[in-house]
Design a protein around this motif. Structure first.
Motif, mmCIF file in Angstrom:
data_model
loop_
_atom_site.group_PDB
_atom_site.id
_atom_site.type_symbol
_atom_site.label_atom_id
_atom_site.label_comp_id
_atom_site.label_asym_id
_atom_site.label_seq_id
_atom_site.Cartn_x
_atom_site.Cartn_y
_atom_site.Cartn_z
ATOM 1 N N THR A 1 -7.436 -8.721 0.855
ATOM 2 C CA THR A 1 -7.747 -8.586 -0.573
ATOM 3 C C THR A 1 -8.153 -9.908 -1.218
ATOM 4 O O THR A 1 -8.817 -9.900 -2.250
ATOM 5 C CB THR A 1 -6.547 -7.997 -1.324
ATOM 6 O OG1 THR A 1 -5.359 -8.722 -0.976
ATOM 7 C CG2 THR A 1 -6.344 -6.525 -0.956
ATOM 8 N N LEU B 1 1.261 -7.467 -2.490
ATOM 9 C CA LEU B 1 0.267 -7.790 -3.512
ATOM 10 C C LEU B 1 0.890 -7.972 -4.883
ATOM 11 O O LEU B 1 1.831 -7.250 -5.260
ATOM 12 C CB LEU B 1 -0.780 -6.678 -3.593
ATOM 13 C CG LEU B 1 -1.516 -6.311 -2.302
ATOM 14 C CD1 LEU B 1 -2.444 -5.131 -2.550
ATOM 15 C CD2 LEU B 1 -2.287 -7.506 -1.768
ATOM 16 N N ASN C 1 -5.559 -5.676 4.693
ATOM 17 C CA ASN C 1 -4.906 -6.779 3.965
ATOM 18 C C ASN C 1 -5.781 -8.022 3.834
ATOM 19 O O ASN C 1 -5.323 -9.161 4.029
ATOM 20 C CB ASN C 1 -3.573 -7.140 4.646
ATOM 21 C CG ASN C 1 -2.605 -5.975 4.645
ATOM 22 O OD1 ASN C 1 -2.471 -5.266 3.647
ATOM 23 N ND2 ASN C 1 -1.944 -5.750 5.765
ATOM 24 N N LYS D 1 0.846 -1.196 0.000
ATOM 25 C CA LYS D 1 0.000 0.000 0.000
ATOM 26 C C LYS D 1 0.881 1.246 0.000
ATOM 27 O O LYS D 1 2.006 1.225 0.508
ATOM 28 C CB LYS D 1 -0.928 -0.007 1.211
ATOM 29 C CG LYS D 1 -1.938 -1.138 1.207
ATOM 30 C CD LYS D 1 -2.971 -0.958 2.301
ATOM 31 C CE LYS D 1 -2.375 -1.106 3.692
ATOM 32 N NZ LYS D 1 -2.000 -2.495 3.981
ATOM 33 N N VAL E 1 -14.629 -2.505 0.350
ATOM 34 C CA VAL E 1 -13.433 -2.422 -0.485
ATOM 35 C C VAL E 1 -12.316 -1.684 0.249
ATOM 36 O O VAL E 1 -11.176 -2.173 0.335
ATOM 37 C CB VAL E 1 -13.746 -1.712 -1.819
ATOM 38 C CG1 VAL E 1 -12.488 -1.622 -2.675
ATOM 39 C CG2 VAL E 1 -14.831 -2.443 -2.575
ATOM 40 N N SER F 1 -11.146 -3.648 3.544
ATOM 41 C CA SER F 1 -10.430 -4.889 3.243
ATOM 42 C C SER F 1 -9.058 -4.602 2.649
ATOM 43 O O SER F 1 -8.096 -5.355 2.877
ATOM 44 C CB SER F 1 -11.254 -5.760 2.282
ATOM 45 O OG SER F 1 -11.446 -5.103 1.040
ATOM 46 N N TYR F 2 -8.943 -3.509 1.893
ATOM 47 C CA TYR F 2 -7.632 -3.138 1.345
ATOM 48 C C TYR F 2 -6.689 -2.680 2.450
ATOM 49 O O TYR F 2 -5.515 -3.067 2.467
ATOM 50 C CB TYR F 2 -7.817 -2.030 0.309
ATOM 51 C CG TYR F 2 -6.544 -1.635 -0.407
ATOM 52 C CD1 TYR F 2 -5.951 -2.497 -1.324
ATOM 53 C CD2 TYR F 2 -5.939 -0.406 -0.161
ATOM 54 C CE1 TYR F 2 -4.778 -2.138 -1.986
ATOM 55 C CE2 TYR F 2 -4.777 -0.041 -0.818
ATOM 56 C CZ TYR F 2 -4.200 -0.902 -1.722
ATOM 57 O OH TYR F 2 -3.039 -0.548 -2.376
ATOM 58 N N TYR G 1 -7.929 -4.058 -7.715
ATOM 59 C CA TYR G 1 -8.605 -3.643 -6.484
ATOM 60 C C TYR G 1 -8.841 -2.141 -6.461
ATOM 61 O O TYR G 1 -9.943 -1.666 -6.147
ATOM 62 C CB TYR G 1 -7.763 -4.068 -5.280
ATOM 63 C CG TYR G 1 -8.562 -4.656 -4.158
ATOM 64 C CD1 TYR G 1 -8.895 -6.007 -4.155
ATOM 65 C CD2 TYR G 1 -8.994 -3.886 -3.088
ATOM 66 C CE1 TYR G 1 -9.629 -6.570 -3.126
ATOM 67 C CE2 TYR G 1 -9.726 -4.432 -2.054
ATOM 68 C CZ TYR G 1 -10.042 -5.776 -2.080
ATOM 69 O OH TYR G 1 -10.779 -6.318 -1.066
ATOM 70 N N LEU H 1 -3.407 -7.729 -8.993
ATOM 71 C CA LEU H 1 -4.403 -7.700 -7.926
ATOM 72 C C LEU H 1 -4.551 -6.284 -7.377
ATOM 73 O O LEU H 1 -5.674 -5.817 -7.152
ATOM 74 C CB LEU H 1 -4.008 -8.665 -6.808
ATOM 75 C CG LEU H 1 -4.883 -8.629 -5.546
ATOM 76 C CD1 LEU H 1 -6.338 -8.965 -5.872
ATOM 77 C CD2 LEU H 1 -4.336 -9.589 -4.482
ATOM 78 N N LYS H 2 -3.444 -5.584 -7.171
ATOM 79 C CA LYS H 2 -3.523 -4.223 -6.644
ATOM 80 C C LYS H 2 -4.217 -3.294 -7.630
ATOM 81 O O LYS H 2 -5.087 -2.498 -7.253
ATOM 82 C CB LYS H 2 -2.119 -3.698 -6.334
ATOM 83 C CG LYS H 2 -2.150 -2.262 -5.817
ATOM 84 C CD LYS H 2 -0.816 -1.775 -5.309
ATOM 85 C CE LYS H 2 -0.947 -0.333 -4.801
ATOM 86 N NZ LYS H 2 0.286 0.190 -4.182
ATOM 87 N N GLY I 1 -11.717 -10.101 -0.768
ATOM 88 C CA GLY I 1 -12.287 -9.010 -1.550
ATOM 89 C C GLY I 1 -12.430 -9.367 -3.013
ATOM 90 O O GLY I 1 -13.463 -9.085 -3.645
ATOM 91 N N ASN I 2 -11.424 -10.012 -3.579
ATOM 92 C CA ASN I 2 -11.504 -10.459 -4.970
ATOM 93 C C ASN I 2 -12.654 -11.448 -5.159
ATOM 94 O O ASN I 2 -13.386 -11.375 -6.167
ATOM 95 C CB ASN I 2 -10.173 -11.097 -5.375
ATOM 96 C CG ASN I 2 -10.260 -11.913 -6.646
ATOM 97 O OD1 ASN I 2 -10.083 -13.139 -6.619
ATOM 98 N ND2 ASN I 2 -10.536 -11.264 -7.758
#
Length: 422
Positions: free
Chosen positions: A280, A224, A278, A136, A271, A274-275, A232, A228-229, A283-284
């Protein structure tokens, strides 16, 4: 060489800008009262001739469209593709100018500060070049803001150049239906692309196909994969843009306006949180369970608007099965996993609150994860109730028109043709 390279890039950007400007001005010149959507020429209804439709129908602005004309420039970028395109160009041009200085061996002492606006930031130098990882970063906020403008541009440009021409081709007459058809065209394309992209991302993760135990075993997953990043953050930007459209009144309100606002707020909550903490992987999984049925839903609506009755019946049947599987069966599995598997599968050393290590999993956290997912499921059940009403009516009368209508002037005309989930 450097100046020639910059000249070519500038020429390409100027040409595309000129193309967009010409198209925009052409569409606006026919109907000066509506600067984005362009002319609403008479639409020929199914079963009538062009001459009849054109002689009985003339374009006019409704009260909602007149209201759009009074909006400030600080809001208009969200509905004006010409203005949003210019905003998108600013960081790109600044980035290219900075790169040109480096190309010409002019040292400025720091890395390009504009790349984090539209490119990923937070690269982890210790990660393998064959498997790069990202963490992040504060630049993620600028990235999300940039792609909010990007989705505003894409939404309005596709509406102008794809949705409305298709509506004209299928001879939809009323401006309200042309608007809705264009919206659903954009929704279909977005959810189709991001549903497929979410599937591709999941194939790269140990969670494929909904192996819920893998949501927790490797926690915290803070390093990540770049795809994926990017996926997201672009999803985050999309839902912020959708919320802005609703709360700023940039599109005509629907019957379930407040349910949609609640849905978007809960989605953004899920969203963003969860980001940050951590989560994710889960989340996906949630993203994909939402996007795939939404693409089938939007396609069914398009068929409904153009009155392809046989096709829309089959499409609705397929949509019903897919919605039931993804929105309810898979999401109930996810809820079960959050409630029962977090306490047992999250490693004991990470069941605490330690932001410096990327750990945000004290004992109360599974309640915080469970609650928004539960609210989302209740909203889905509300829409499932409406969908089942349509299904029952279809079985009893062979009619699968939607059970919702818009507020405002076109309610009687659109009637039951405008059910919406999210």
């Amino acid at each position: 060489m450097g100046w020639k390279w910059l000249g070519k890039v500038s020429y390409i950007l100027a040409a595309f800008n000129k193309l967009l400007t010409v198209d925009y001005l052409k569409s606006s010149s026919v109907d000066p009262g509506h600067h984005v959507t362009g002319p609403f020429l008479p639409q020929t209804p199914l079963g009538t001739s062009n001459r009849t439709a054109n002689s009985n129908l003339s374009p006019k602005l409704n009260s909602f469209q007149i209201q759009r004309e009074s909006w400030s420039i600080f809001v208009r970028w969200a509905i004006d593709p010409y203005l949003s395109f210019k905003l998108l160009l600013i960081p790109i041009v600044l980035f290219l100018n900075w790169e040109l200085l480096s190309y010409c061996r002019i040292s400025v002492g720091i890395y390009n500060p504009f790349q984090g606006i539209f490119l990923l930031s937070g690269y982890i130098p210790t990660s393998s070049p064959d498997d790069p990882r990202y963490r992040k970063s504060w630049w993620d906020i600028a990235f999300v803001a940039y792609y909010i403008v990007f989705f505003s541009f894409v939404r309005e440009y596709l509406s102008l150049k794809v949705g409305r021409p298709l509506a004209n081709y299928f001879r939809l007459r009323r401006e309200s239906k042309v608007d809705r058809f264009a919206e659903q065209t954009y929704a279909f394309l977005y959810f189709m692309v991001f549903g497929a992209w979410g599937y591709r991302v999941m194939t790269q993760l140990p969670t494929y196909w909904y192996r819920t135990d893998e949501f927790w075993k490797g926690y915290p997953e803070w390093a990540l994969k770049p795809e994926l990043k990017r996926y997201y953050l672009m999803q985050f930007a999309y839902w912020w843009q959708q919320l802005l459209v609703l709360v700023l009144g940039l599109e005509k309100p629907r019957k379930d306006y407040w349910e949609l606002v609640a849905h978007h707020l809960v989605t953004i909550w899920l969203v963003g949180w969860s980001y940050i903490v951590n989560l994710t992987f889960i989340g996906n999984a949630v993203f994909m369970s939402m996007d795939i049925p939404d693409s089938f839903f939007a396609f069914s609506k398009l068929l409904n608007y153009i009155q392809w009755n046989t096709a829309k019946v089959y499409s609705f049947g397929i949509f019903y099965v897919i919605w039931s599987y993804f929105r309810h069966y898979l999401n109930l599995r996810i809820l079960w996993s959050v409630w029962f598997e977090i306490p047992t599968l999250v490693p004991s050393w990470s069941q605490n609150w330690n932001p410096s290590e990327g750990i945000y999993m004290p004992r109360w956290m599974h309640f915080q994860v469970f609650l928004p997912l539960l609210i989302l499921q209740f909203l889905n059940l509300f829409w499932y109730y409406l969908i089942n009403k349509v299904l029952i009516r279809a079985l009893s009368s062979s009619d699968v028109d939607d059970s919702r209508s818009d507020h405002g002037e076109d309610t009687e005309d659109e009637g039951s043709n405008d059910k919406k989930t999210d």
